[in-house]
Design a protein around this motif. Structure first.
Motif, PDB file in Angstrom:
ATOM      1  N   THR A 107      44.187  29.458  -2.930  1.00 33.29           N
ATOM      2  CA  THR A 107      42.754  29.586  -2.605  1.00 33.29           C
ATOM      3  C   THR A 107      42.130  28.219  -2.355  1.00 33.29           C
ATOM      4  OG1 THR A 107      42.640  31.569  -3.952  1.00 33.29           O
ATOM      5  CG2 THR A 107      40.555  30.445  -3.542  1.00 33.29           C
ATOM      6  N   ARG A 111      40.468  26.591   1.001  1.00 35.02           N
ATOM      7  CA  ARG A 111      39.115  26.001   1.033  1.00 35.02           C
ATOM      8  C   ARG A 111      39.156  24.567   1.548  1.00 35.02           C
ATOM      9  NH1 ARG A 111      36.756  28.148  -4.784  1.00 35.02           N
ATOM     10  NH2 ARG A 111      37.100  30.351  -4.373  1.00 35.02           N
ATOM     11  N   TYR A 170      33.081  33.442 -11.132  1.00 26.92           N
ATOM     12  CA  TYR A 170      33.571  34.829 -11.089  1.00 26.92           C
ATOM     13  C   TYR A 170      32.839  35.735 -12.071  1.00 26.92           C
ATOM     14  CZ  TYR A 170      37.090  33.138  -7.903  1.00 26.92           C
ATOM     15  OH  TYR A 170      37.709  32.601  -6.802  1.00 26.92           O
ATOM     16  N   THR A 256      40.771  40.384  -7.424  1.00 25.00           N
ATOM     17  CA  THR A 256      39.770  39.592  -6.703  1.00 25.00           C
ATOM     18  C   THR A 256      40.434  38.392  -6.026  1.00 25.00           C
ATOM     19  OG1 THR A 256      38.106  40.252  -8.312  1.00 25.00           O
ATOM     20  CG2 THR A 256      37.583  38.322  -6.990  1.00 25.00           C
ATOM     21  N   ASN A 259      42.600  39.568  -3.055  1.00 27.11           N
ATOM     22  CA  ASN A 259      41.754  39.991  -1.932  1.00 27.11           C
ATOM     23  C   ASN A 259      41.145  38.790  -1.230  1.00 27.11           C
ATOM     24  OD1 ASN A 259      42.150  42.674  -2.076  1.00 27.11           O
ATOM     25  ND2 ASN A 259      40.225  43.170  -3.097  1.00 27.11           N
ATOM     26  N   ASP A 260      40.600  37.870  -2.013  1.00 28.79           N
ATOM     27  CA  ASP A 260      39.954  36.694  -1.408  1.00 28.79           C
ATOM     28  C   ASP A 260      40.966  35.893  -0.586  1.00 28.79           C
ATOM     29  OD1 ASP A 260      37.660  37.490  -2.655  1.00 28.79           O
ATOM     30  OD2 ASP A 260      37.571  35.830  -4.092  1.00 28.79           O
ATOM     31  N   ALA A 264      40.699  35.440   3.521  1.00 27.78           N
ATOM     32  CA  ALA A 264      40.623  34.093   4.118  1.00 27.78           C
ATOM     33  C   ALA A 264      41.818  33.816   5.047  1.00 27.78           C
ATOM     34  CB  ALA A 264      40.549  33.038   3.012  1.00 27.78           C
TER      35      ALA A 264
END
Ligand SMILES: Cc1cc2nc3c(=O)[nH]c(=O)nc-3n(C[C@H](O)[C@H](O)[C@H](O)COP(=O)(O)OP(=O)(O)OC[C@H]3O[C@@H](n4cnc5c(N)ncnc54)[C@H](O)[C@@H]3O)c2cc1C
Length: 378
Positions: A107, A111, A170, A256, A259-260, A264
């Protein structure tokens, strides 16, 4: 020497009594156990390995060995790993591993602007990470006092503070991946301000194998324990203390994060690597290695020690929103089941033990101990 409730209460604030909310009793019955899960904490006496290595043209950033603190430290450790990875300005990054460390690394690399593919034998629900208790315990079994790498305490603090901030992002999301709960310590148990509070007992057993304890340096992040009149609670105990702790609802948090990652643009490839050369052959210039205990076989890191742990889950009771510590049994009201964990053997329990077979008798004993706290079980 066992840490006593009295000792913990001595440090409790008693000046301003905050009444206990109505606390629903836990239905502590062995026939409500619906799951028993065992996993091996990936422990390194020196602390986690977060550093680079060259495999020919490939830059490998290691990010493994987080003992009993992998969820808690995940964001902070992965921030360091991704900073090391992005120094090579890659447009693509491969992450090996899909546990807490792999997903947070993936993640953060996204980013930072990279296209990310995760390669792993298992997706999160099958990993060690899915079998964790789910509490903010950033210095649980994270290093040995006599073996921690030089300067590790400062690195640990930086990781813990960075992680704490990310976990906060979160809170309040659908599915409640992260939340704060009240946790009660009732006489006869060991108050668990962090899991490392029972390090004292392991120190007594074998000083050479004492776990490092760093929680004092981040006291400002978590509220203090306060004493509560026992008769203001439903617990059959003489002394009661209450603290607040951050909890990770592992099923929702994992969901979560997965999915994120996909939203992305992340890709997942199932892969079981036998050697680093297979990783070098992927054709990616930058790889972040988040293989947890798997690094022992894959990277021949024999400093990794398994620390066996077991949790049992009771059928969820949505009305129970508090945690408990009583006679070396910890209960956490996760949304996907009331977690019951025995730590009767202290923090060193399971050290060096690779047995991943569930122990039903241990789980039932923990539930029976918990049942002592309630006059009637519904
Ligand atoms: C009983 C118990 C309770 C715990 N409670 C807590 C807690 O309350 N709070 C907390 O912060 N931490 C807790 N932990 C610790 C935490 O679970 C671990 O530190 C964390 O899960 C480690 O995450 P990881 O991503 O490094 O490893 P893992 O979750 O094991 O993920 C490793 C990934 O690498 C992959 N992999 C490994 N080898 C290979 C290979 N050769 N080829 C391809 N893929 C490979 C795996 O398939 C997996 O996807 C607990 C641990 C246990 C056992």
């Amino acid at each position: 020497m066992q840490t006593s409730l009295a000792a913990a209460l001595a440090g409790c604030s008693t000046t301003s009594f905050e009444p206990a909310p109505a606390l629903a009793p836990i239905r502590a019955r062995t026939d409500r156990i619906f799951d028993i899960a065992v996993c091996l904490r990936p422990f390194r006496p020196a602390g986690p390995r977060v550093e680079t290595e060259r495999l020919g043209d490939v830059l490998v950033v290691h990010n493994y060995g987080h003992g009993g603190s992998g969820w808690s430290l995940s964001w902070g450790s992965s921030t360091r790993a991704v900073q090391l990875a992005m120094q090579a300005s890659p447009t693509e990054v491969a992450v090996i591993g899909c546990g807490a460390l792999g997903l947070t690394s993936a993640t953060l690399a996204q980013r930072a602007g990279a296209r990310v593919t995760i390669y792993a034998r298992d997706q999160l629900p099958e990993t060690t990470s899915a079998r964790a208790t789910g509490e903010w315990t950033p210095d649980s079994r994270i290093a040995l006092v006599n073996a921690a790498a030089p300067g590790f305490a400062a690195v640990w603090e930086e990781m813990a503070r960075a992680s704490f901030k990310r976990h906060r992002d979160y809170l309040g999301l659908p599915g409640t991946p992260v939340e704060w709960i009240d946790q009660y310590a009732v006489s006869g148990g060991t108050p668990r301000i962090t899991q490392s509070t029972d390090a004292a007992s392991s120190n007594a057993i074998e000083p050479a194998l004492a776990f490092a304890s760093y929680a004092r340096s981040i006291r400002d992040l978590t509220p203090r324990w306060r004493s509560v009149p026992a008769d203001a609670t439903p617990f059959k105990g003489t002394s009661v203390a209450r603290g607040e702790i951050m909890v990770f609802n592992i099923a929702d948090y994992g969901h979560t994060l997965m999915n994120d990652f996909f939203i992305a643009g992340g890709q997942f490839r199932r892969a079981d690597f036998r050697s680093p050369s297979q990783i070098a052959a992927l054709g990616k210039r930058v790889v972040i290695n988040c293989t947890g205990y798997g690094a022992r076989a894959l990277w021949k890191d024999e400093t990794l020690v398994p620390v066996r742990g077991q949790i049992a889950r009771l059928i969820p009771q949505p009305e129970v929103r508090y945690g408990l510590v009583y006679r070396h049994v910890l209960t956490v009201p996760r949304r996907d089941g009331l977690v019951v964990q025995s730590f009767a053997g202290g923090e060193r329990q399971g050290y060096g033990d690779t047995n991943e077979a569930p122990d039903r008798a241990e789980a039932e004993q923990a539930v029976r101990t918990l049942a002592e706290l309630f006059t009637t079980s519904a």
